[in-house]
Design a protein around this motif. Structure first.
Motif, short mmCIF file in Angstrom:
data_model
loop_
_atom_site.label_atom_id
_atom_site.label_comp_id
_atom_site.label_asym_id
_atom_site.label_seq_id
_atom_site.Cartn_x
_atom_site.Cartn_y
_atom_site.Cartn_z
N LEU A 217 0.83 -1.20 0.00
CA LEU A 217 0.00 0.00 0.00
C LEU A 217 0.87 1.25 0.00
O LEU A 217 0.57 2.23 -0.71
CB LEU A 217 -0.92 -0.01 1.23
CG LEU A 217 -1.77 1.25 1.43
CD1 LEU A 217 -2.75 1.43 0.27
CD2 LEU A 217 -2.53 1.17 2.77
N ALA A 218 1.94 1.23 0.79
CA ALA A 218 2.86 2.38 0.83
C ALA A 218 3.51 2.60 -0.53
O ALA A 218 3.61 3.73 -1.00
CB ALA A 218 3.91 2.16 1.91
N TYR A 219 3.96 1.52 -1.16
CA TYR A 219 4.56 1.64 -2.49
C TYR A 219 3.55 2.19 -3.49
O TYR A 219 3.89 3.03 -4.34
CB TYR A 219 5.08 0.28 -2.96
CG TYR A 219 6.22 -0.28 -2.15
CD1 TYR A 219 7.19 0.56 -1.61
CD2 TYR A 219 6.32 -1.65 -1.91
CE1 TYR A 219 8.22 0.04 -0.84
CE2 TYR A 219 7.36 -2.17 -1.14
CZ TYR A 219 8.31 -1.32 -0.62
OH TYR A 219 9.34 -1.82 0.13
N LEU A 220 2.32 1.72 -3.40
CA LEU A 220 1.29 2.15 -4.34
C LEU A 220 1.01 3.64 -4.22
O LEU A 220 0.91 4.35 -5.23
CB LEU A 220 0.00 1.36 -4.09
CG LEU A 220 -1.21 1.74 -4.97
CD1 LEU A 220 -0.89 1.50 -6.44
CD2 LEU A 220 -2.45 0.94 -4.55
N THR A 221 0.86 4.14 -2.98
CA THR A 221 0.59 5.57 -2.80
C THR A 221 1.76 6.42 -3.29
O THR A 221 1.55 7.50 -3.86
CB THR A 221 0.31 5.88 -1.33
OG1 THR A 221 1.40 5.44 -0.52
CG2 THR A 221 -0.97 5.23 -0.86
#
Length: 348
Positions: A217-221
């Protein structure tokens, strides 16, 4: 050199670490980093204060809205510099994902996890300010008939929430990592068997590299925000080129649009140029697993400098600030010439 496989950090320190023959230069010491950061802060702060003064009091009427976006971004850059130079002063143990904060917050008993979280939030503020800066330029350049014009209204609130959530999503994997600090530090010692002794101090904090749902999720944002910034910059560039061909715009308006866009690009790009060397160094350490603590400390000194370079580019690429600085430089020179003429006339 043969190493045993201890099960605790204390055991590793008493056995394997005693066999290490690594010698560290003065640049690798914590005193070098502490003194260097404090001296750097004494240089950075006046530069930033002068930049804030120019933004608040020397901006032209055409910069009425734009100047607040410049101020907003510069505020977060300065905050990052303060946290890195004075408040946290981190020693990074690359290629291990471990850092030890030895700054003011440690002296006040603030835990290393909280310090990492705060830095992530500052990063979120920088990202949000960068997007708002280019969204402001986009709003003044995109025609009302363009498909992206709807971004100018209520979706701006959603963009703001998304941008600041980057800091939150980057923090979640750190807070919820399942591995203990003991386990992570022992694991990283396989990559970096002979770090500085601060590695074993309570100030050190290790981050897991394990891929989880939260880390994805962090990478996606981060990817989404990168795409968002790239869209605004690219679309602003094309809208700017089209506006230069519109006859209904005055020559002055066209020049101001170009000048403001260049100033925004320069303010964002300057810190990235400063951080280019540390990024290259990081990739080298990850690829070679070399233990170059002194060089790492020197690279860390580049990070607080981002606000100073951003301020310098801001002052240079905005005509109003550049004109004000030229006036400050020329006045003392004219006074010196005038005094010399008076002295010559008196002697005659």
């Amino acid at each position: 050199m043969s190493f045993l496989k201890p099960t605790t950090l204390a055991e590793y320190y008493a056995t394997n670490y005693s066999k290490c023959t690594e010698t560290f230069s003065v640049f690798a010491s914590q005193d070098f980093l502490l003194i260097g950061m404090k001296l750097e802060f004494l240089v950075i702060l006046p530069i930033n204060m002068f930049g804030f003064y120019c933004i608040l009091f020397k901006s032209t009427k055409y910069m009425k809205e734009f100047k607040w976006h410049l101020f907003h971004l510069q505020f977060w850059f300065l905050l990052l510099s303060i946290f890195y130079s004075i408040l946290t002063t981190p020693i990074h143990f690359f290629p291990a994902q471990v850092r030890c904060s030895i700054g003011f917050l440690r002296e006040r008993g603030v835990g290393p996890l909280f310090q990492v979280i705060v830095v992530h939030f500052v990063y979120a503020g920088i990202v949000s300010a960068v997007v708002l800066l280019f969204e402001n330029r986009h709003r003044h350049l995109a025609p009302t008939t363009d498909f992206s014009y709807r971004i100018h209204k209520s979706p701006r609130i959603l963009l703001g929430i998304l941008n600041f959530s980057v800091g939150i999503t980057n923090t979640i994997p750190v807070v919820l990592q399942e591995e203990t600090q003991e386990f992570l530090k022992l694991k990283y010692l396989e990559v970096l068997p002979c770090p500085m002794d601060l590695y074993f101090d309570v100030c050190s904090f290790a981050q897991s590299k394990r891929i989880t749902g939260w880390s994805l999720l962090a990478y996606l944002t981060n990817v989404l925000v990168t795409v968002e910034i790239a869209f605004f910059i690219t679309h602003c560039f094309f809208c700017l080129r089209k506006s230069q061909l519109v006859d209904t715009f005055s020559v002055r308006t066209k020049r101001l649009q170009v000048a403001f866009f260049k100033a925004a690009i320069a303010q964002v790009a300057a810190p990235l140029v400063v951080l280019f060397l540390p990024f290259i160094m990081l990739f080298y350490l990850l690829a070679t697993s070399a233990n170059l603590q002194g060089l790492i400390n020197i690279c860390v000194l580049f990070i607080p400098a981002n606000s100073a370079f951003s301020t310098i580019s801001l002052l240079y690429f905005n005509a109003a600030y550049r004109k004000f600085i030229k006036g400050l430089i020329q006045v003392p020179a004219l006074m010196e010439i005038s005094n010399n003429r008076v002295a010559v006339a008196s002697s005659v």
